[in-house]
Write a protein that holds these residues in place. Structure first.
Motif, short mmCIF file in Angstrom:
data_model
loop_
_atom_site.label_atom_id
_atom_site.label_comp_id
_atom_site.label_asym_id
_atom_site.label_seq_id
_atom_site.Cartn_x
_atom_site.Cartn_y
_atom_site.Cartn_z
N SER A 107 0.75 -1.30 0.21
CA SER A 107 -0.14 0.35 -0.07
C SER A 107 0.85 1.36 0.04
O SER A 107 0.56 2.10 -0.68
N ALA A 108 2.02 1.12 0.71
CA ALA A 108 2.99 2.28 0.74
C ALA A 108 3.34 2.64 -0.69
O ALA A 108 3.51 3.78 -1.06
N LYS A 109 3.83 1.45 -1.26
CA LYS A 109 4.43 1.65 -2.75
C LYS A 109 3.42 2.11 -3.66
O LYS A 109 3.53 3.08 -4.42
N GLU A 110 2.07 1.60 -3.32
CA GLU A 110 0.85 2.25 -4.22
C GLU A 110 0.75 3.66 -4.08
O GLU A 110 0.56 4.42 -4.97
N ALA A 111 0.67 4.14 -2.82
CA ALA A 111 0.63 5.64 -2.46
C ALA A 111 1.65 6.44 -3.01
O ALA A 111 1.47 7.46 -3.35
N LYS A 112 2.99 5.89 -2.97
CA LYS A 112 3.81 6.73 -3.54
C LYS A 112 3.88 6.88 -5.00
O LYS A 112 4.22 7.87 -5.57
N ARG A 113 3.40 5.71 -5.85
CA ARG A 113 3.28 5.78 -7.14
C ARG A 113 2.15 6.89 -7.69
O ARG A 113 2.37 7.47 -8.36
N LYS A 114 1.08 6.67 -6.69
CA LYS A 114 -0.16 7.80 -7.06
C LYS A 114 0.41 9.19 -6.85
O LYS A 114 0.01 10.14 -7.69
N GLN A 115 1.28 9.39 -5.61
CA GLN A 115 1.85 10.65 -5.58
C GLN A 115 2.58 11.42 -6.60
O GLN A 115 2.70 12.24 -7.33
N LEU A 116 3.48 10.30 -7.23
CA LEU A 116 4.58 10.55 -8.33
C LEU A 116 3.56 11.04 -9.57
O LEU A 116 3.83 12.02 -10.42
N LEU A 117 2.41 10.08 -9.78
CA LEU A 117 1.69 10.64 -11.03
C LEU A 117 0.95 11.79 -10.98
O LEU A 117 0.92 12.77 -11.66
N ALA A 118 0.64 12.01 -9.60
CA ALA A 118 0.04 13.65 -9.39
C ALA A 118 0.67 14.67 -9.52
O ALA A 118 0.69 15.79 -10.07
N ARG A 119 1.98 14.31 -9.00
CA ARG A 119 3.10 15.52 -9.20
C ARG A 119 3.43 15.61 -10.82
O ARG A 119 3.72 17.01 -11.33
N GLU A 120 3.50 14.62 -11.31
CA GLU A 120 3.75 14.74 -12.74
C GLU A 120 2.54 15.44 -13.45
O GLU A 120 2.82 16.28 -14.37
N ARG A 121 1.28 15.20 -13.21
CA ARG A 121 0.31 15.95 -13.92
C ARG A 121 0.36 17.33 -13.57
O ARG A 121 -0.06 18.21 -14.33
N LYS A 122 0.61 17.68 -12.08
CA LYS A 122 0.82 19.17 -11.81
C LYS A 122 1.78 19.80 -12.56
O LYS A 122 1.61 21.10 -13.00
N LYS A 123 3.00 19.21 -12.75
CA LYS A 123 4.07 19.73 -13.57
C LYS A 123 3.63 20.16 -14.88
O LYS A 123 3.92 21.03 -15.37
N VAL A 124 2.89 19.14 -15.55
CA VAL A 124 2.51 19.38 -17.02
C VAL A 124 1.51 20.44 -17.15
O VAL A 124 1.73 21.49 -18.01
N GLU A 125 0.59 20.60 -16.02
CA GLU A 125 -0.36 21.64 -15.77
C GLU A 125 0.32 23.00 -15.69
O GLU A 125 -0.21 24.08 -16.37
#
Length: 172
Positions: free
Chosen positions: A93-111
């Protein structure tokens, strides 16, 4: 009979009088205080990343000790300690949460880049974020594994539906 009709209003004077008023010490919670600075998730993860490795090494050492141990009592004790460690770690679950955070950060950077170019800011709805997470998970697991997972879910839902059918109609 012998008690007075009214209680006396006189009270004993306290022995320790406050001659000079002392200002109460103000306590501050570092979690919510501005003086402690802003919380940076990335920096926190980088700083304490070594703990995950440490825990994994500790689990590996315990497994080795269990293999070498001959006394059944100490072996059982070690196994229970290992089980406790594994259950508290919740690695997946910790790895999954980290992966989700990484995706969210990437989306924010693109935006943010698009906003710098002059486009109006666009914020994803929670449902859209969930859909993107599901698509990413599907891509990560692969088609074969995802089909197995979906098949299990279909079977589970079918059994639930079957339980809801009235008993008299089940046998027909």
């Amino acid at each position: 009979k012998k008690s007075p009709m009214e209680m006396s209003s006189k009270r004993a004077v306290g022995r320790f009088r406050e001659v000079v008023p002392i200002a109460a010490e103000k306590r501050r919670d570092p979690r919510f205080d501005k003086m402690s600075g802003q919380f940076n998730q990335e920096l926190f993860e980088k700083s304490y990343d070594f703990l995950d490795d440490y825990k994994q090494n500790e689990q590996a050492m315990l497994r080795d000790r269990i293999k070498k141990e001959k006394d059944p009592d100490t072996r059982a004790e070690l196994e229970s300690a290992l089980i406790r460690m594994v259950s508290t770690s919740r690695e997946y679950s910790a790895k999954e949460a980290k992966r989700k955070q990484l995706l969210a950060r990437e989306r924010k950077k693109v935006e943010a880049e698009l906003v710098e170019q002059g486009k109006t800011p666009f914020y994803l709805k929670r449902s859209e974020k969930r859909k993107l997470d599901l698509v990413d998970r599907y891509n990560k697991l692969g088609k074969k594994n995802m089909d197995k997972i979906l098949e299990k879910r279909r079977k589970r839902n079918a059994t639930k539906d079957h339980r809801r059918v009235p008993f008299s109609r089940r046998s027909e």
